[in-house]
Design an enzyme around this catalytic site. Structure first.
Site, PDB file in Angstrom:
ATOM      1  N   CYS A  79     -16.995  13.210   4.576  1.00 36.17           N
ATOM      2  CA  CYS A  79     -17.394  11.808   4.726  1.00 36.17           C
ATOM      3  C   CYS A  79     -18.104  11.526   6.053  1.00 36.17           C
ATOM      4  CB  CYS A  79     -16.208  10.872   4.536  1.00 36.17           C
ATOM      5  SG  CYS A  79     -14.735  11.272   5.493  1.00 36.17           S
ATOM      6  N   ASP A 203     -19.821   3.308   1.688  1.00 36.00           N
ATOM      7  CA  ASP A 203     -18.732   4.272   1.519  1.00 36.00           C
ATOM      8  C   ASP A 203     -19.261   5.671   1.191  1.00 36.00           C
ATOM      9  OD1 ASP A 203     -16.394   5.605   1.042  1.00 36.00           O
ATOM     10  OD2 ASP A 203     -15.573   4.119  -0.339  1.00 36.00           O
ATOM     11  N   HIS A 205     -17.593   8.166   0.408  1.00 36.13           N
ATOM     12  CA  HIS A 205     -16.719   8.830  -0.562  1.00 36.13           C
ATOM     13  C   HIS A 205     -17.178   8.623  -2.004  1.00 36.13           C
ATOM     14  CE1 HIS A 205     -14.328   7.778   3.046  1.00 36.13           C
ATOM     15  NE2 HIS A 205     -13.853   8.993   2.901  1.00 36.13           N
TER      16      HIS A 205
END
Length: 245
Positions: A79, A203, A205
């Site tokens: 990440c 994000d 992820h």
């Protein structure tokens, strides 16, 4: 409010921020050597948000890097690498670098070469944090950074004023890392009366398709309060320093 905070508030007021549009990103044409192909650019443009008070959003273009976006499976550990690549793409659009974002291996090789990591780190699934990202930016992109920190996720509102100032001055995406997770901040809505904030979070992820509707529906980009963050973890934020700073 401290004297320095009051000074920043004064500067923000002088710029008449409250009536200024919330970001004006327009995708620019890049040199041939900077080809992002079908990568998603500026997904925040599809996110609806009604400003509560002082709302400032990223102004220049960037590419959304996330887990598996380039066919490389870094789920569960990459990440922060993806946040770095997103920041680097912004530098590309700003013409501050003339090469594509470094790969995970190139990032690891850089950290080993400067003595931050051992040789065995290359090719591993080892995590990195905000300071490692800063070292890579310093050594590969020749740009400087500064850091902000909060003792816990519950304290992140304390940076609302600084983030508003950062994005008002055409600031880069901001990497935020805490616990086992890294995210990218693209904007802030700072309530100057209550001190509370909402953060526009990209994000890394996300593992879905690079489709705007899918990204928004899948939570790849969304406004979040401090409740989104771990109330028990320490957080560091990395801010690229603008050339004019």
């Amino acid at each position: 409010m401290t004297e320095s905070e009051a000074a920043v508030d004064k500067k923000l007021s002088e710029l008449d921020l409250k009536d200024k549009p919330e970001g004006n990103s327009t995708e620019e044409k890049l040199p041939e050597e900077l080809n992002f192909g079908n990568f998603l650019v500026n997904p925040h443009s599809k996110v609806n948000h009604k400003a509560k008070d002082l709302c400032r959003i990223i102004q220049s273009d960037y590419v959304y890097y996330h887990y598996q976006c380039d066919g490389f499976d870094d789920s569960g550990w990459g990440c922060a690498y993806r946040s770095l690549q997103t920041i680097w793409s912004w530098l590309c659009f700003k013409r501050r670098v003339n090469r594509m974002p470094p790969s995970h291996k190139e990032i690891q090789e850089c950290l080993v070469s400067i003595g931050d990591k051992p040789e065995k780190f290359i090719g591993s699934t080892g995590w990195i944090g905000s300071f490692e990202i800063g070292y890579v930016l310093q050594n590969l992109a020749k740009v400087e950074f500064r850091s902000l920190s909060s003792n816990t996720g519950k304290d992140l509102d304390e940076h609302g004023r600084a983030l508003a100032y950062h994005f008002e001055h055409d600031g880069a995406p901001v990497m935020i890392g805490g616990g086992q997770y890294a995210h990218t901040i693209l904007g802030v809505d700072y309530n100057r009366k209550s001190g509370e904030c909402e953060f526009l979070i990209l994000d890394p992820h996300y593992t879905g398709k690079d489709d705007l509707n899918a990204v928004v529906k899948g939570g790849g980009i969304a406004w979040k309060t401090k409740k989104f963050f771990d109330p028990k973890s320490h957080y560091n934020l990395l801010l690229v320093i603008n050339e004019s700073s």
